[in-house]
Design a protein around this motif. Structure first.
Motif, PDB file in Angstrom:
ATOM      1  N   SER A  17       0.822  -1.205   0.000  1.00  0.00           N
ATOM      2  CA  SER A  17       0.000   0.000   0.000  1.00  0.00           C
ATOM      3  C   SER A  17       0.861   1.261   0.000  1.00  0.00           C
ATOM      4  CB  SER A  17      -0.933  -0.018   1.215  1.00  0.00           C
ATOM      5  OG  SER A  17      -1.603   1.197   1.363  1.00  0.00           O
ATOM      6  N   ASN A  18       1.863   1.314   0.872  1.00  0.00           N
ATOM      7  CA  ASN A  18       2.750   2.474   0.876  1.00  0.00           C
ATOM      8  C   ASN A  18       3.613   2.524  -0.384  1.00  0.00           C
ATOM      9  OD1 ASN A  18       2.538   4.310   3.190  1.00  0.00           O
ATOM     10  ND2 ASN A  18       2.829   2.459   4.405  1.00  0.00           N
ATOM     11  N   LEU A  19       3.999   1.374  -0.878  1.00  0.00           N
ATOM     12  CA  LEU A  19       4.715   1.325  -2.158  1.00  0.00           C
ATOM     13  C   LEU A  19       3.901   2.010  -3.238  1.00  0.00           C
ATOM     14  CD1 LEU A  19       6.781   0.311  -4.283  1.00  0.00           C
ATOM     15  CD2 LEU A  19       5.476  -1.837  -4.319  1.00  0.00           C
ATOM     16  N   GLN A  20       2.596   1.730  -3.287  1.00  0.00           N
ATOM     17  CA  GLN A  20       1.752   2.329  -4.324  1.00  0.00           C
ATOM     18  C   GLN A  20       1.741   3.846  -4.210  1.00  0.00           C
ATOM     19  OE1 GLN A  20       0.042   0.361  -6.838  1.00  0.00           O
ATOM     20  NE2 GLN A  20       0.292   2.426  -7.696  1.00  0.00           N
ATOM     21  N   SER A  21       1.727   4.365  -2.993  1.00  0.00           N
ATOM     22  CA  SER A  21       1.750   5.823  -2.830  1.00  0.00           C
ATOM     23  C   SER A  21       3.045   6.406  -3.387  1.00  0.00           C
ATOM     24  CB  SER A  21       1.569   6.207  -1.357  1.00  0.00           C
ATOM     25  OG  SER A  21       2.719   5.938  -0.590  1.00  0.00           O
ATOM     26  N   LEU A  22       4.137   5.675  -3.258  1.00  0.00           N
ATOM     27  CA  LEU A  22       5.409   6.150  -3.806  1.00  0.00           C
ATOM     28  C   LEU A  22       5.432   6.050  -5.325  1.00  0.00           C
ATOM     29  CD1 LEU A  22       7.888   4.520  -1.249  1.00  0.00           C
ATOM     30  CD2 LEU A  22       6.770   6.756  -1.135  1.00  0.00           C
ATOM     31  N   LEU A  23       4.939   4.949  -5.855  1.00  0.00           N
ATOM     32  CA  LEU A  23       4.874   4.789  -7.317  1.00  0.00           C
ATOM     33  C   LEU A  23       4.011   5.876  -7.940  1.00  0.00           C
ATOM     34  CD1 LEU A  23       4.388   0.919  -7.462  1.00  0.00           C
ATOM     35  CD2 LEU A  23       6.449   2.159  -8.161  1.00  0.00           C
ATOM     36  N   ASP A  24       2.879   6.168  -7.308  1.00  0.00           N
ATOM     37  CA  ASP A  24       1.975   7.193  -7.835  1.00  0.00           C
ATOM     38  C   ASP A  24       2.622   8.570  -7.780  1.00  0.00           C
ATOM     39  OD1 ASP A  24       0.085   5.233  -8.253  1.00  0.00           O
ATOM     40  OD2 ASP A  24      -1.116   5.738  -6.487  1.00  0.00           O
ATOM     41  N   ALA A  25       3.297   8.868  -6.651  1.00  0.00           N
ATOM     42  CA  ALA A  25       3.933  10.179  -6.511  1.00  0.00           C
ATOM     43  C   ALA A  25       5.063  10.343  -7.514  1.00  0.00           C
ATOM     44  CB  ALA A  25       4.448  10.358  -5.084  1.00  0.00           C
ATOM     45  N   ALA A  26       5.835   9.292  -7.747  1.00  0.00           N
ATOM     46  CA  ALA A  26       6.922   9.365  -8.725  1.00  0.00           C
ATOM     47  C   ALA A  26       6.371   9.534 -10.136  1.00  0.00           C
ATOM     48  CB  ALA A  26       7.795   8.117  -8.625  1.00  0.00           C
ATOM     49  N   ALA A  27       5.323   8.793 -10.466  1.00  0.00           N
ATOM     50  CA  ALA A  27       4.728   8.887 -11.802  1.00  0.00           C
ATOM     51  C   ALA A  27       4.092  10.249 -12.032  1.00  0.00           C
ATOM     52  CB  ALA A  27       3.698   7.783 -11.995  1.00  0.00           C
ATOM     53  N   GLY A  28       3.562  10.845 -10.969  1.00  0.00           N
ATOM     54  CA  GLY A  28       2.896  12.135 -11.087  1.00  0.00           C
ATOM     55  C   GLY A  28       3.830  13.328 -11.052  1.00  0.00           C
ATOM     56  N   GLY A  29       5.122  13.081 -10.893  1.00  0.00           N
ATOM     57  CA  GLY A  29       6.096  14.165 -10.892  1.00  0.00           C
ATOM     58  C   GLY A  29       6.306  14.831  -9.550  1.00  0.00           C
ATOM     59  N   GLY A  30       5.628  14.349  -8.503  1.00  0.00           N
ATOM     60  CA  GLY A  30       5.780  14.963  -7.195  1.00  0.00           C
ATOM     61  C   GLY A  30       6.887  14.374  -6.353  1.00  0.00           C
ATOM     62  N   LEU A  31       7.562  13.366  -6.876  1.00  0.00           N
ATOM     63  CA  LEU A  31       8.629  12.698  -6.141  1.00  0.00           C
ATOM     64  C   LEU A  31       9.816  12.529  -7.074  1.00  0.00           C
ATOM     65  CD1 LEU A  31       9.288  11.428  -3.411  1.00  0.00           C
ATOM     66  CD2 LEU A  31       8.315   9.281  -4.239  1.00  0.00           C
ATOM     67  N   PRO A  32      10.901  13.289  -6.857  1.00  0.00           N
ATOM     68  CA  PRO A  32      12.027  13.286  -7.801  1.00  0.00           C
ATOM     69  C   PRO A  32      12.956  12.093  -7.611  1.00  0.00           C
ATOM     70  CG  PRO A  32      12.502  14.812  -6.016  1.00  0.00           C
ATOM     71  CD  PRO A  32      11.110  14.258  -5.752  1.00  0.00           C
ATOM     72  N   VAL A  33      12.412  10.891  -7.809  1.00  0.00           N
ATOM     73  CA  VAL A  33      13.194   9.677  -7.633  1.00  0.00           C
ATOM     74  C   VAL A  33      12.967   8.748  -8.821  1.00  0.00           C
ATOM     75  CG1 VAL A  33      13.006   9.849  -5.117  1.00  0.00           C
ATOM     76  CG2 VAL A  33      11.414   8.384  -6.376  1.00  0.00           C
ATOM     77  N   ASP A  34      13.883   7.805  -8.944  1.00  0.00           N
ATOM     78  CA  ASP A  34      13.771   6.732  -9.928  1.00  0.00           C
ATOM     79  C   ASP A  34      13.730   5.432  -9.135  1.00  0.00           C
ATOM     80  OD1 ASP A  34      13.940   4.972 -12.018  1.00  0.00           O
ATOM     81  OD2 ASP A  34      15.988   5.526 -12.603  1.00  0.00           O
ATOM     82  N   ILE A  35      12.539   4.859  -8.983  1.00  0.00           N
ATOM     83  CA  ILE A  35      12.404   3.598  -8.246  1.00  0.00           C
ATOM     84  C   ILE A  35      12.911   2.485  -9.151  1.00  0.00           C
ATOM     85  CG2 ILE A  35      10.829   2.016  -7.073  1.00  0.00           C
ATOM     86  CD1 ILE A  35       9.047   4.428  -6.448  1.00  0.00           C
ATOM     87  N   ARG A  36      14.087   1.983  -8.824  1.00  0.00           N
ATOM     88  CA  ARG A  36      14.778   1.040  -9.702  1.00  0.00           C
ATOM     89  C   ARG A  36      14.308  -0.394  -9.518  1.00  0.00           C
ATOM     90  NH1 ARG A  36      17.065   3.050 -13.874  1.00  0.00           N
ATOM     91  NH2 ARG A  36      18.491   1.280 -13.911  1.00  0.00           N
ATOM     92  N   ALA A  37      13.907  -0.747  -8.297  1.00  0.00           N
ATOM     93  CA  ALA A  37      13.492  -2.124  -8.043  1.00  0.00           C
ATOM     94  C   ALA A  37      12.661  -2.184  -6.775  1.00  0.00           C
ATOM     95  CB  ALA A  37      14.705  -3.047  -7.909  1.00  0.00           C
ATOM     96  N   VAL A  38      11.800  -3.189  -6.738  1.00  0.00           N
ATOM     97  CA  VAL A  38      11.048  -3.541  -5.540  1.00  0.00           C
ATOM     98  C   VAL A  38      11.412  -4.979  -5.209  1.00  0.00           C
ATOM     99  CG1 VAL A  38       8.755  -3.945  -4.572  1.00  0.00           C
ATOM    100  CG2 VAL A  38       9.174  -1.938  -6.026  1.00  0.00           C
ATOM    101  N   ILE A  39      11.855  -5.204  -3.981  1.00  0.00           N
ATOM    102  CA  ILE A  39      12.303  -6.526  -3.553  1.00  0.00           C
ATOM    103  C   ILE A  39      11.427  -6.994  -2.400  1.00  0.00           C
ATOM    104  CG2 ILE A  39      14.239  -7.898  -2.677  1.00  0.00           C
ATOM    105  CD1 ILE A  39      16.139  -5.815  -3.871  1.00  0.00           C
ATOM    106  N   SER A  40      10.898  -8.210  -2.522  1.00  0.00           N
ATOM    107  CA  SER A  40      10.077  -8.801  -1.467  1.00  0.00           C
ATOM    108  C   SER A  40      10.744 -10.059  -0.926  1.00  0.00           C
ATOM    109  CB  SER A  40       8.690  -9.166  -1.999  1.00  0.00           C
ATOM    110  OG  SER A  40       7.950  -9.871  -1.019  1.00  0.00           O
ATOM    111  N   ASN A  41      10.681 -10.226   0.401  1.00  0.00           N
ATOM    112  CA  ASN A  41      11.173 -11.467   0.997  1.00  0.00           C
ATOM    113  C   ASN A  41      10.108 -12.560   0.988  1.00  0.00           C
ATOM    114  OD1 ASN A  41       9.789  -9.897   3.138  1.00  0.00           O
ATOM    115  ND2 ASN A  41      10.317 -11.665   4.422  1.00  0.00           N
ATOM    116  N   ARG A  42       8.926 -12.226   0.491  1.00  0.00           N
ATOM    117  CA  ARG A  42       7.845 -13.206   0.392  1.00  0.00           C
ATOM    118  C   ARG A  42       7.376 -13.280  -1.053  1.00  0.00           C
ATOM    119  NH1 ARG A  42       4.375 -11.227   5.686  1.00  0.00           N
ATOM    120  NH2 ARG A  42       5.799 -12.070   7.275  1.00  0.00           N
TER     121      ARG A  42
END
Length: 219
Positions: A17-42
């Motif tokens: 859920s929090n990941l989605q908020s980050l993906l949305d913010a990055a896609a919308g231009g409000g977060l100046p980051v490049d999310i390179r990977a998402v890693i899950s231990n499950r």
């Protein structure tokens, strides 16, 4: 040509859920980051599907395949460092990290925790807040150290505990604020406004004496 965006790797264990908020913010231009990977231990969790839907590399690194915590964390470091991130973000990553892992990413490892730290470190925070009769609850952003949920906190969101609340209703109220809290904290980090300084945090160059409150929503 603009400045390069901060490279980020996000660690999850569940629905993201929090990941989605980050993906949305990055896609919308409000977060100046490049999310390179998402890693899950499950394996097979919803957060991995959220990453794929956003065109982000989704990686499963099952902790059960490793002999111990140190072996898993060594493999996790290798998987993260392949992306050369400037920041590693824990977003519902339900693993206790070794001191070696925390030291490797010191100053560039953030976590979101569903309580007003230092209250209610660990799990079941909403149930514990209700059992203690708290009138206020919330979420915190902190730099990660080897002490469980004990790294320096720099941003918090507060919500009231209402009559008739149960753990589910309280959790939902906190989560709504988490989705505002984490993108803001990461934006501050990407902009160089917030930095860890030992066991404290500097914001705009000044040492914080207490966590900053989440600003109100724009009118």
């Amino acid at each position: 040509m603009g400045a390069p965006r901060l490279r980020v790797v996000v660690l999850i264990s569940g629905r993201g859920s929090n990941l989605q908020s980050l993906l949305d913010a990055a896609a919308g231009g409000g977060l100046p980051v490049d999310i390179r990977a998402v890693i899950s231990n499950r394996p097979g969790v919803q957060g991995l599907e959220r990453a794929r839907a956003a065109g982000v590399e989704a990686v499963t690194l099952d902790h059960r395949a490793y002999a111990g915590r140190e072996d898993f964390d060594a493999a996790l470091i290798a998987a993260i460092d392949r992306h050369e991130p400037g920041l590693v973000v824990l977003a519902g990553f339900m693993r206790i990290l070794t001191p070696a892992f925390c030291a490797h990413y010191a100053g560039r490892l953030l976590n979101i925790h569903p309580s007003l730290l230092p209250k209610f470190r660990g799990v079941h925070t909403h149930e514990r807040a209700l059992a203690e009769g708290e009138t206020e609850h919330g979420a915190s952003i902190h730099f990660v150290t080897a002490e469980l949920d004990g790294g320096p906190v720099f941003l918090q969101a507060r919500v009231p505990v209402l009559p008739g609340d149960d753990a589910g209703t309280l959790a939902a109220r906190v989560l709504e604020q988490e989705h505002r809290l984490y993108p803001l904290a990461i934006r501050w980090f990407a902009e160089g406004r917030v930095r860890q300084d030992g066991d404290r945090v500097r914001f705009d160059g000044a040492l914080l004496d207490a966590p900053l409150p989440l600003p109100p929503c724009p009118a």
